[in-house]
Scaffold this motif. Structure first.
Motif, PDB file in Angstrom:
ATOM      1  N   SER A  33      -5.632  -1.098 -11.591  1.00 50.43           N
ATOM      2  CA  SER A  33      -4.440  -1.875 -11.214  1.00 50.43           C
ATOM      3  C   SER A  33      -3.166  -1.161 -11.630  1.00 50.43           C
ATOM      4  CB  SER A  33      -4.498  -3.263 -11.858  1.00 50.43           C
ATOM      5  OG  SER A  33      -5.625  -3.977 -11.421  1.00 50.43           O
ATOM      6  N   TYR A 165       2.673  -3.935  -4.278  1.00 50.32           N
ATOM      7  CA  TYR A 165       1.679  -4.974  -4.555  1.00 50.32           C
ATOM      8  C   TYR A 165       0.544  -4.948  -3.536  1.00 50.32           C
ATOM      9  CZ  TYR A 165       5.002  -6.942  -7.902  1.00 50.32           C
ATOM     10  OH  TYR A 165       5.838  -7.121  -8.966  1.00 50.32           O
ATOM     11  N   ARG A 169      -3.335  -4.598  -4.356  1.00 55.05           N
ATOM     12  CA  ARG A 169      -4.341  -5.568  -3.920  1.00 55.05           C
ATOM     13  C   ARG A 169      -5.475  -4.884  -3.158  1.00 55.05           C
ATOM     14  NH1 ARG A 169       0.178  -8.786  -2.725  1.00 55.05           N
ATOM     15  NH2 ARG A 169       0.071  -8.126  -0.535  1.00 55.05           N
TER      16      ARG A 169
END
Length: 465
Positions: A33, A165, A169
């Motif tokens: 992440s 983002y 994801r």
């Protein structure tokens, strides 16, 4: 903490693998992440910076000079490039050669108020929102205008963050799919690994309780170590059970005759009226009882050394200590006061890898045989002889007969307890101890016409200090 460790040790392998996979995915997810967000932010910045730079170049190329002053005709395509970020606010400012704002928002300030910032990108704010700006210079060297016009174009960061983002994801979706695939694969692998264990457990459960033959099951190499250890344990258990069966059988055989003789003598004593004959019967009873006691002691000692030969832990033992302890106990002085017993040990350690109690029991039997059947004086000692460690007993007699000496090895090579009495059983015990710890029982006549019974082992090297 101990309770947690105990629970962890009893947790199933499947649960351990699941826990390990979960920790791996969590840690990996955090790392991925962070890395994905950093990559996404950099990719978004690079992509939208190019759009800003293209828009600024379009505006700069549309600037012309009229009457000695810059003339600005904002091109529509320049702002169409910025439509890829529909939710972002767009701002621009065109600064003349003298630093004044020709058009646009005065609120857009160059970094740290630097008027010499001519070209590049910088981060700032646009009406309280974080924004990114591009600066493109347009230089004029004409008679009526000589200087640089700066074009500043910026936009807020909503689209950039949304792109970062989205990349994060997508990376997490790939990680989740990979983690699920890894978990399924791990479950299949664990199940495959446990299948040989289930096969072994099923085979052992279906066995007869008295079947201690080796397990012969095709298993992976890693599981074969457990099979080897299991077969070794079953072999030791089989030897223990055989020893107990032989002990019971030999005990029944050996005790039948002495007990019958004692019963007969007791019956004679009860029926005899002559006092002289009663005294002789009592003497025979005492002799029989003493012989029976010695027989029981030796048979129990035999069972002890056979048991410890398989189960006792091997330790470094100095044979001089064994001889010294037996000599200092002084039982020989009480039981055989007329026999001289001497101790002969040197200064050099005589160390072997064996069981102290078994060695002491073997030496006690050798000394008992020498005291009972040999001639005085008797010597007990330990020494190093030609690289071998020996603990021995010598007497001045000629030793037991050839039939006894021949029977000792043959009986024990077959793994059966000796049914002999007297010195034969004592020597058999010593032979069993020697074999259990990788040694030999050596019976020989020395050059001094003495008989020596010695336990000979491989000597241990001394540790460097």
């Amino acid at each position: 903490m101990p309770d947690f460790a105990r629970r962890l040790e009893t947790t199933s392998l499947k649960a351990r693998v699941a826990l390990g996979m979960a920790l791996l995915l969590v840690i990996g997810g955090v790392i991925v992440s962070i890395a994905a967000f950093a990559y996404g932010r950099e990719a978004a910045r690079s992509a939208y910076d190019r759009l800003l730079l293209g828009a600024a170049n379009d505006i700069a190329s549309a600037i012309t000079v009229r009457d000695g002053r810059p003339a600005i005709n904002l091109p529509v395509p320049a702002f169409e490039l910025l439509e890829f970020a529909p939710d972002d606010r767009i701002g621009y400012r065109i600064i003349g050669p003298d630093g004044e704002t020709l058009t646009g928002y005065d609120e857009i300030a160059l970094p740290s108020g630097r008027r010499d910032f001519d070209e590049g990108f910088f981060d700032g704010s646009f009406f309280g929102e974080p924004a990114r700006f591009a600066v493109v210079p347009r230089r004029f060297a004409e008679r009526t205008l000589n200087g640089t016009v700066k074009v500043v174009v910026g936009q807020t960061l909503l689209a950039r963050n949304a792109m970062a983002y989205e990349i994060t994801r997508n990376a997490l979706f790939v990680l989740a799919a990979s983690g699920l695939a890894m978990a399924l694969l791990a479950a299949l692998v664990v199940r495959s690994v446990l299948r040989p264990l289930e096969k072994i457990a099923g085979g052992l459960s279906a066995r007869d309780p008295h079947d201690l033959t080796p397990v012969d099951t095709a298993v992976p190499r890693e599981t074969a170590v457990m099979i080897h250890a299991l077969n070794g344990f079953m072999a030791r258990l089989d030897r223990q059970m055989n020893s107990m069966r032989h002990l019971i059988s030999d005990t029944a055989h050996q005790l039948r005759t002495p007990v019958a003789a004692l019963r007969a003598q007791a019956d004679l004593f009860s029926e005899e009226t002559d006092l002289g004959r009663k005294e002789k019967i009592v003497e025979r009873l005492q002799t029989r009882t003493g012989s029976l006691g010695r027989l029981l002691d030796q048979m129990l000692a035999q069972a002890l050394v056979i048991h410890r030969g398989d189960s006792a832990r091997r330790e470094r033992v100095d044979l001089r200590d064994i001889a010294l302890d037996l000599f200092e106990e002084g039982d020989h002085a009480v039981l055989y006061p007329d026999t001289d017993v001497m101790l002969e040990i040197g200064e050099v350690p005589v160390r072997v890898l064996a069981d102290e109690l078994s060695l002491k029991e073997a030496l006690k039997n050798l000394l008992g045989n020498a005291l009972r059947y040999g001639r005085s004086p008797v010597r007990v000692g330990a020494s190093l002889e030609k690289g071998k460690a020996a603990i021995w007993v010598e007497d001045s007699g000629s030793g037991p007969g050839e039939e006894i000496l021949a029977g000792i090895g043959a009986r024990f090579n077959k793994g059966v307890l000796s049914r002999q009495t007297g010195s034969g059983l004592g020597l058999a015990i010593a032979h069993s101890v020697a074999v259990s710890f990788g040694g030999n029982l050596v019976l020989e006549n020395t050059s001094e016409n003495r008989f020596r019974a010695a336990l000979v082992f491989e000597a241990l090297a001394e540790k460097a200090s």
